[in-house]
Structure formats: structure tokens, C-alpha cells
Design an enzyme around this catalytic site. Structure first.
Site, PDB file in Angstrom:
ATOM      1  CG  HIS A 271      -7.309  -7.914 -13.300  1.00 37.77           C
ATOM      2  ND1 HIS A 271      -5.945  -8.006 -13.465  1.00 37.77           N
ATOM      3  CD2 HIS A 271      -7.531  -7.809 -11.962  1.00 37.77           C
ATOM      4  CE1 HIS A 271      -5.375  -7.975 -12.284  1.00 37.77           C
ATOM      5  NE2 HIS A 271      -6.305  -7.842 -11.346  1.00 37.77           N
ATOM      6  CG  ASP A 328     -12.750  -5.981  -6.182  1.00 38.42           C
ATOM      7  OD1 ASP A 328     -12.521  -6.242  -4.993  1.00 38.42           O
ATOM      8  OD2 ASP A 328     -11.929  -5.419  -6.921  1.00 38.42           O
TER       9      ASP A 328
END
Ligand code: CMC
Length: 392
Positions: A271, A328
Site C-alpha cells: 500500500h 483487497d
């Protein structure tokens, strides 16, 4: 012209002031309007969360009633829109349908093509978008499967209504189990906003030209579609399926992701902002377990995901780069339990992210944000003289 500072991918550039969502990537903190994501995920409905993100405060019971009534009122799509869906090929990707239909729907309600940033004009436009996006999404799925459209049922909650439009059949009404409705609610709440990510920045860039809300979020849907952003939830499940069907050891995939001679990445890992853990992924990991137990279901992909997480987190490459599971990684397994088909996963993300996109679009207007217009460092040819075609 001044001096140009390079910051590719804007990793270090603040593009706006915002009071919507706070993220501390080092500590794994996410708050909507000051409320920790853990509390919102446990206690709030998506409709309350949307109200909070749009208006800055949780609704009192009167405000919630009015907001819910507006969502109910705007759920219907104009009958002529059926022709738009009918003209699409049945294998059209739902994200393409969603992005296009957002602009098309706006044409049926010309008042939303005006820029309203406050008062009844804004409230109406926001409710219309939040409500109709769900109907468009369900109808995209029905189109792809050659099934008749289900009209919204005003007696149902936001999530139950979506599931009804997706799965009811002429011969059988779909009534979701409470655990399924709750799981969908959680998914949407966890995706409701996430500061200046790729799609939200896109909405702001487009909106900064004073484009209307519907076109701005339609561009946001396109930005979200890519596998490095909202398309990752679908890519994770494809990767887990591939690991399962190949029968190869998980470490093969970890090694492939580490190798620099290919473009393979472990989907659902890493991320830009979270360098410790993504709090949404922790919530999802626990909830997926609870939901599967409550439904008395087993998902072999969950076992593979868990093993992949453990092995990846032990690996020096991933440790050095602070790569952890992101939102996700487990969300697709939750959507599988809810019964959502794979190519609809990014669409589900888009429905969830709608409050954040709308609030950011409004904020950029409130703050009178200048038009987004980055510069570049030119690396092309220096001055040349035109050569006529017969001399080239
Ligand atoms: N697998 C293997 N290596 C990775 C991964 C991964 N998933 N993610 C990052 N890296 C490596 C990358 O190769 C680079 O290594 P090096 O420094 O040796 O060149 C280093 O880690 C830093 O990566 P980056 O690409 O510079 O990081 P970024 O902040 O630009 O990208 C990201 C963030 C999320 C796009 C990226 O981590 C990624 O591609 N992850 C996989 C796709 C994914 O799960 N996306 C969902 C993101 S979260 C929610 C959302 O936005 O939808």
C-alpha cells in the site's frame, strides 16, 4: 515558469486540505470524520456512514429518516434506460457499463448536470447518485446474464434492496439472510472513503475543471478499475484460484513476486500509505471467518489466503518493503460468501466508495480548489525544422 519539483506518482505531494478522512499509515489508523474505522465497521450502517462522510456528522433519527427516504425515492431508473442496457453486449465488463451509465443517467435528470455544492440541490444530487449507482450495478449484472431487470423495492434496506435487484427471479424473490446483508454492509462501510487515492484524486482532478458530479465520479470509476487499485479485489481471487488449481507450492508465487524479471505482484499486498498494516484488512480477516462459520460454508481459497499471508509476512523481501495485506486481500472472499460474481467485485468497491468521491468533489468546490494542472520535465527533441513529406 519557475522551478519544477518531481514527485512521480505523487507519493510525497499534498494536493488539498481535507476534513473527511484521516489516515496514519505508520500506525495503521483510519478514521472517517474522526470516528475510528473499527467502531464504524462494528456499529454503523452504510447509509449512516455515507451521511457522516457527506455531512461531517452522524445523522440524528430525523436526518436519517429523511436521507433514507431520499435514497428510496431515487432508486428507480428511467424506463428508457433499459434500451441502453439492451444495446450492450452480454460480456461487457460491468465497470465499463457503470462508468458509461453514470453519464447517461445524468442526462435523464438535467438538474444534476449543474454544480450544486450545498442545500437541497446538493442533497438531491448526492442521494440520486448514491441510490441509482446500486440499481445501475445490479442491472449491469442482469444484462450480462440475459436476465430480466428487477425494480427496486422501497421497503428494503440499502443492502437488501441491492441483493434483491441482483438475485430475485420472476419465480422467486430473493430474501438475504441477515448475516449476508450484514457482510455486504460491512464491505461497503470499509470502502466508503480513503483520502487521496487514485480514483478520489481523479474525481478531484476532473471536478477541478468544474465538471459536474456525475462526470467526475464516472472518471473515478475508470481510475478504480485498474488491478493496482479497485480491480485488485478481483485479481486476488484470480490469483488464489490459480494457486489452487496449479497445485504448485505457495512459495513459488512468493518467489515470482520477488523476482524483478517479471511483472507479477502478489495481489492484495502493499500500500502506498500503510507501512505497518491496513486496519481494514484486519477487520475483514476476522469477519470473513465469522461470516463463513455463520453460513456454515467453507472456502478453500481462505485457507490458501491465510497460508500466503503467513509465509509472505515471514519473507525478508516483504518485510524490508513493509508489504502487508491490504483491504483487497480478504474482501473478495467476503464477496464470494455473499454470492457476488467475480467481475462485479470492482463495481462493489465503486458503490462503497461513492460517499467518499461525492464528499471530496463537494469539498474541492467549498475550498475553491484551483484547477489541477501539474507540470512535467520535458525530455523530447530540441527545436527542429519541418521536413516536407517527399524529403523524409
Ligand atoms: N508484490 C511484490 N512486490 C511488491 C508489491 C507486491 N504486491 N507491492 C509493492 N512491491 C514492491 C515493488 O516492486 C517495489 O520494490 P522495489 O523497491 O524493489 O522496486 C516496492 O515494493 C515498493 O513498491 P511500489 O510499487 O513503489 O509501491 P507503490 O506505493 O507505488 O504501490 C501498490 C502501491 C498498492 C500499487 C503496490 O503495492 C501493488 O501493486 N500492490 C498489488 C496490487 C494491490 O493489491 N492493489 C490494491 C491497493 S489497496 C486498495 C486500493 O487502492 O484499491
Amino acid at each position: 515558469t519557475g522551478c519544477i519539483t518531481m514527485d512521480q506518482g505523487f507519493g510525497n505531494t499534498g494536493s488539498c486540505f481535507s476534513s473527511i478522512t484521516f489516515v496514519d499509515g505508520g500506525k495503521g489508523i483510519l478514521r472517517y470524520r474522526g470516528y475510528p474505522i473499527e467502531e464504524i465497521a462494528e456499529k454503523a450502517t452504510f447509509v449512516e456512514t455515507a451521511y457522516l462522510i457527506l455531512n461531517g456528522e452522524l445523522p440524528n433519527s430525523d436526518q436519517l429518516r429523511v436521507f433514507t427516504a431520499a435514497l428510496r425515492e431515487h432508486a428507480f431508473l428511467h424506463e428508457n434506460l433499459k434500451h441502453q442496457f439492451a444495446g450492450l453486449p452480454t460480456d461487457a465488463p460491468p465497470m465499463a457499463i457503470l462508468s458509461s451509465m453514470l453519464n447517461v443517467v445524468a442526462c435523464f435528470h438535467p438538474e444534476v448536470l449543474q454544480v450544486h455544492t450545498s442545500g437541497p440541490g446538493f442533497d438531491r444530487t448526492a442521494a440520486l447518485l448514491l441510490s441509482k449507482v446500486r440499481t445501475i450495478a445490479a442491472w449491469a449484472y442482469r444484462t450480462a446474464n440475459g436476465k430480466p431487470f428487477n425494480h427496486p423495492n422501497p421497503n428494503l434496506s440499502y443492502c437488501a434492496n441491492f441483493l434483491h435487484m441482483m438475485f430475485s427471479e420472476p419465480y422467486q424473490e430473493y430474501i438475504p439472510l441477515p448475516v449476508v446483508e450484514k457482510a455486504l454492509n460491512l464491505f461497503l462501510v470499509l470502502h466508503a472513503d480513503h483520502e487521496q487515492n487514485c480514483s478520489t484524486s481523479t474525481v478531484r482532478v476532473v471536478g477541478s475543471s468544474r465538471a459536474n458530479l456525475f462526470s467526475s465520479v464516472s472518471a473515478g470509476v475508470c481510475a478504480l478499475w485498474g488491478p493496482l487499485h479497485g480491480g485488485a479485489n478481483m485479481a486476488v481471487i484470480e490469483m488464489l484460484e490459480e494457486i489452487r488449481s496449479s497445485g504448485r507450492p505457495i512459495t513459488d508465487y512468493i518467489n515470482m513476486a520477488k523476482a524483478k524479471n517479471n511483472s507479477f505482484r502478489l495481489m492484495g499486498f502493499g500500500h502506498r500509505v500503510y507501512k505497518n498494516f491496513d486496519p481494514r484488512s484486519l477487520i475483514l480477516k476476522k469477519q470473513v471467518d465469522d461470516v463463513l462459520k455463520a453460513l456454515n460454508m467453507e472456502d478453500p481459497l481462505l485457507d490458501i489466503a491465510r497460508e500466503l499471508e503467513v509465509k509472505t509476512l515471514q519473507d525478508d523481501y516483504f518485510k524490508e518493503r513493509n508489504l502487508y495485506p491490504n483491504v483487497d486481500f480478504y474482501s473478495g472472499i467476503l464477496l464470494r460468501a455473499v454470492g457476488i460474481p467475480l467481475n462485479m467485485y470492482p463495481v462493489m468497491f465503486a458503490i462503497g466508495r461513492m460517499p467518499g468521491w461525492i464528499a471530496n468533489w463537494r469539498e474541492l468546490h467549498d475550498h475553491k480548489q484551483r484547477i489541477s494542472r501539474p507540470r512535467q520535465i520535458y525530455t523530447g527533441e530540441t527545436t527542429r525544422s519541418f521536413v516536407p513529406v517527399e524529403q523524409r
